[in-house]
Motif scaffolding. Structure first.
Motif, PDB file in Angstrom:
ATOM      1  N   ALA A 265       0.954  -1.204  -0.076  1.00 23.51           N
ATOM      2  CA  ALA A 265      -0.123   0.103   0.060  1.00 23.51           C
ATOM      3  C   ALA A 265       0.921   1.250   0.124  1.00 23.51           C
ATOM      4  CB  ALA A 265      -0.758  -0.136   1.213  1.00 23.51           C
ATOM      5  N   GLN A 266       1.895   1.304   0.862  1.00 23.64           N
ATOM      6  CA  GLN A 266       2.814   2.357   0.841  1.00 23.64           C
ATOM      7  C   GLN A 266       3.497   2.715  -0.311  1.00 23.64           C
ATOM      8  OE1 GLN A 266       2.727   4.706   3.488  1.00 23.64           O
ATOM      9  NE2 GLN A 266       3.870   5.963   1.930  1.00 23.64           N
ATOM     10  N   VAL A 267       4.231   1.552  -0.936  1.00 25.52           N
ATOM     11  CA  VAL A 267       4.965   1.855  -2.043  1.00 25.52           C
ATOM     12  C   VAL A 267       4.052   2.282  -3.172  1.00 25.52           C
ATOM     13  CG1 VAL A 267       7.005   0.446  -1.307  1.00 25.52           C
ATOM     14  CG2 VAL A 267       5.111  -0.577  -2.989  1.00 25.52           C
ATOM     15  N   PHE A 268       2.749   1.677  -3.268  1.00 20.75           N
ATOM     16  CA  PHE A 268       2.079   2.218  -4.239  1.00 20.75           C
ATOM     17  C   PHE A 268       1.776   3.758  -4.343  1.00 20.75           C
ATOM     18  CE2 PHE A 268      -2.255   3.236  -6.067  1.00 20.75           C
ATOM     19  CZ  PHE A 268      -2.131   2.400  -7.537  1.00 20.75           C
ATOM     20  N   GLN A 269       1.636   4.286  -3.180  1.00 22.45           N
ATOM     21  CA  GLN A 269       1.197   5.580  -2.780  1.00 22.45           C
ATOM     22  C   GLN A 269       2.378   6.336  -3.182  1.00 22.45           C
ATOM     23  OE1 GLN A 269       0.040   6.456   1.429  1.00 22.45           O
ATOM     24  NE2 GLN A 269      -0.376   8.578   0.439  1.00 22.45           N
ATOM     25  N   ASP A 270       3.535   6.036  -2.923  1.00 16.19           N
ATOM     26  CA  ASP A 270       4.807   6.445  -3.169  1.00 16.19           C
ATOM     27  C   ASP A 270       5.089   6.616  -4.596  1.00 16.19           C
ATOM     28  OD1 ASP A 270       5.195   6.838  -0.554  1.00 16.19           O
ATOM     29  OD2 ASP A 270       6.751   5.565  -0.183  1.00 16.19           O
ATOM     30  N   ARG A 271       4.661   5.472  -5.340  1.00 15.58           N
ATOM     31  CA  ARG A 271       4.845   5.645  -6.685  1.00 15.58           C
ATOM     32  C   ARG A 271       3.935   6.474  -7.459  1.00 15.58           C
ATOM     33  NH1 ARG A 271       1.789   1.768 -10.785  1.00 15.58           N
ATOM     34  NH2 ARG A 271       3.040   1.386 -12.471  1.00 15.58           N
ATOM     35  N   VAL A 272       2.757   6.762  -7.063  1.00 14.24           N
ATOM     36  CA  VAL A 272       1.717   7.490  -7.522  1.00 14.24           C
ATOM     37  C   VAL A 272       2.361   9.222  -7.247  1.00 14.24           C
ATOM     38  CG1 VAL A 272      -0.548   8.399  -7.356  1.00 14.24           C
ATOM     39  CG2 VAL A 272      -0.098   6.156  -7.588  1.00 14.24           C
ATOM     40  N   LEU A 273       2.793   9.375  -6.030  1.00 15.20           N
ATOM     41  CA  LEU A 273       3.354  10.832  -5.715  1.00 15.20           C
ATOM     42  C   LEU A 273       4.794  11.109  -6.269  1.00 15.20           C
ATOM     43  CD1 LEU A 273       2.065  10.749  -1.868  1.00 15.20           C
ATOM     44  CD2 LEU A 273       0.829  11.919  -3.995  1.00 15.20           C
ATOM     45  N   GLY A 274       5.502  10.077  -6.900  1.00 19.68           N
ATOM     46  CA  GLY A 274       6.622  10.181  -7.345  1.00 19.68           C
ATOM     47  C   GLY A 274       7.664  10.442  -6.295  1.00 19.68           C
ATOM     48  N   LYS A 275       7.366   9.784  -5.172  1.00 19.59           N
ATOM     49  CA  LYS A 275       8.461   9.489  -4.096  1.00 19.59           C
ATOM     50  C   LYS A 275       9.366   8.320  -3.903  1.00 19.59           C
ATOM     51  CE  LYS A 275       5.627  11.803  -0.579  1.00 19.59           C
ATOM     52  NZ  LYS A 275       4.839  11.665   0.642  1.00 19.59           N
ATOM     53  N   ARG A 276       9.211   7.435  -5.000  1.00 18.77           N
ATOM     54  CA  ARG A 276       9.833   6.478  -5.461  1.00 18.77           C
ATOM     55  C   ARG A 276      10.054   6.229  -6.955  1.00 18.77           C
ATOM     56  NH1 ARG A 276      10.959   2.056  -2.324  1.00 18.77           N
ATOM     57  NH2 ARG A 276      10.130   2.211  -0.065  1.00 18.77           N
ATOM     58  N   PRO A 277      11.209   5.589  -7.124  1.00 19.41           N
ATOM     59  CA  PRO A 277      11.291   5.249  -8.800  1.00 19.41           C
ATOM     60  C   PRO A 277       9.886   4.454  -9.290  1.00 19.41           C
ATOM     61  CG  PRO A 277      13.482   4.875  -7.584  1.00 19.41           C
ATOM     62  CD  PRO A 277      12.062   4.947  -6.366  1.00 19.41           C
ATOM     63  N   PHE A 278       9.701   4.694 -10.320  1.00 20.85           N
ATOM     64  CA  PHE A 278       8.502   4.128 -10.972  1.00 20.85           C
ATOM     65  C   PHE A 278       8.878   2.835 -11.276  1.00 20.85           C
ATOM     66  CE2 PHE A 278       5.682   2.809 -14.475  1.00 20.85           C
ATOM     67  CZ  PHE A 278       4.619   3.248 -14.171  1.00 20.85           C
ATOM     68  N   PHE A 279       8.026   1.812 -10.861  1.00 21.54           N
ATOM     69  CA  PHE A 279       8.437   0.446 -10.872  1.00 21.54           C
ATOM     70  C   PHE A 279       7.236  -0.114 -12.020  1.00 21.54           C
ATOM     71  CE2 PHE A 279       6.488   1.230  -6.818  1.00 21.54           C
ATOM     72  CZ  PHE A 279       5.372   0.197  -6.817  1.00 21.54           C
ATOM     73  N   GLN A 280       7.577  -1.111 -12.786  1.00 25.74           N
ATOM     74  CA  GLN A 280       6.458  -1.780 -13.490  1.00 25.74           C
ATOM     75  C   GLN A 280       6.020  -3.203 -12.956  1.00 25.74           C
ATOM     76  OE1 GLN A 280       8.813  -2.148 -17.214  1.00 25.74           O
ATOM     77  NE2 GLN A 280       8.001  -0.371 -18.016  1.00 25.74           N
ATOM     78  N   GLU A 281       7.022  -3.777 -11.993  1.00 19.11           N
ATOM     79  CA  GLU A 281       6.401  -4.967 -11.226  1.00 19.11           C
ATOM     80  C   GLU A 281       6.943  -5.181 -10.020  1.00 19.11           C
ATOM     81  OE1 GLU A 281       7.496  -8.559 -13.370  1.00 19.11           O
ATOM     82  OE2 GLU A 281       8.978  -7.600 -14.690  1.00 19.11           O
ATOM     83  N   VAL A 282       6.445  -5.955  -9.360  1.00 19.19           N
ATOM     84  CA  VAL A 282       7.088  -6.119  -7.857  1.00 19.19           C
ATOM     85  C   VAL A 282       7.227  -7.586  -7.650  1.00 19.19           C
ATOM     86  CG1 VAL A 282       6.281  -5.888  -5.318  1.00 19.19           C
ATOM     87  CG2 VAL A 282       5.523  -4.182  -6.892  1.00 19.19           C
ATOM     88  N   ALA A 283       8.288  -7.691  -6.974  1.00 19.70           N
ATOM     89  CA  ALA A 283       8.605  -9.129  -6.477  1.00 19.70           C
ATOM     90  C   ALA A 283       9.011  -9.226  -4.991  1.00 19.70           C
ATOM     91  CB  ALA A 283      10.164  -9.302  -6.780  1.00 19.70           C
ATOM     92  N   VAL A 284       8.285 -10.003  -4.257  1.00 21.58           N
ATOM     93  CA  VAL A 284       8.477 -10.158  -2.805  1.00 21.58           C
ATOM     94  C   VAL A 284       9.379 -11.384  -2.594  1.00 21.58           C
ATOM     95  CG1 VAL A 284       7.010 -10.549  -0.721  1.00 21.58           C
ATOM     96  CG2 VAL A 284       5.852  -9.100  -2.422  1.00 21.58           C
ATOM     97  N   ALA A 285      10.511 -10.884  -1.829  1.00 21.56           N
ATOM     98  CA  ALA A 285      11.346 -12.077  -1.485  1.00 21.56           C
ATOM     99  C   ALA A 285      10.886 -12.683  -0.138  1.00 21.56           C
ATOM    100  CB  ALA A 285      12.588 -11.488  -1.564  1.00 21.56           C
ATOM    101  N   ALA A 286      10.649 -14.179  -0.334  1.00 22.94           N
ATOM    102  CA  ALA A 286      10.396 -14.898   0.686  1.00 22.94           C
ATOM    103  C   ALA A 286      10.690 -16.337   0.541  1.00 22.94           C
ATOM    104  CB  ALA A 286       8.617 -14.894   0.983  1.00 22.94           C
TER     105      ALA A 286
END
Length: 135
Positions: free
Chosen positions: A88-109
């Motif tokens: 939720a946070q990284v999506f909001q940061d992506r929209v607001l330009g606070k994070r580099p734009f990402f095209q996909e997400v990987a969750v390391a587990a």
């Protein structure tokens, strides 16, 4: 009915994600080496990157809420999974330009955690509205 040029462009633009849909592809990874470097450049890794380099961005998975046993049933900070909160946070940061734009997400587990994380993410409405879980 004629669509305004800006709306038409937004509706047809395929650069939102790597799949061309509005939902961001989300993969659960047990081995980060599975992803080639060129794919990593446009991706956000959630978890510890270890010695792997080349990810577009990296976000940590926070520990579970220390208030889980203190707050009332249904408390938002106690009921949301840490991975869902990060998404939720990284999506909001992506929209607001606070994070580099990402095209996909990987969750390391770890492989043993995949089923539990997948179920938590599939049950989270905000995650399902923004991300597309891949197998």
């Amino acid at each position: 009915m004629k669509m305004l040029p800006a709306l038409h462009r937004a509706a047809t633009e395929e650069s939102m994600t790597s799949s061309g849909t509005a939902l961001i592809p989300l993969t659960l990874l047990s081995d980060r080496a599975e992803w080639p470097e060129e794919r990593r450049r446009g991706a956000l890794l959630i978890g510890d990157p270890g010695s792997d380099r080349g990810w577009g961005d990296v976000a940590d998975i926070p520990a579970s809420s220390p208030f889980r046993t203190r707050h009332a049933s249904g408390c938002l900070c106690c009921t949301r999974d840490p991975v869902a909160m990060v998404l939720a946070q990284v999506f909001q940061d992506r929209v607001l330009g606070k994070r580099p734009f990402f095209q996909e997400v990987a969750v390391a587990a770890g492989q043993t955690e995949h089923a539990a994380i997948r179920q938590q993410l599939e049950n989270d409405l905000l995650v399902r509205a923004r991300y597309r879980l891949l197998s």
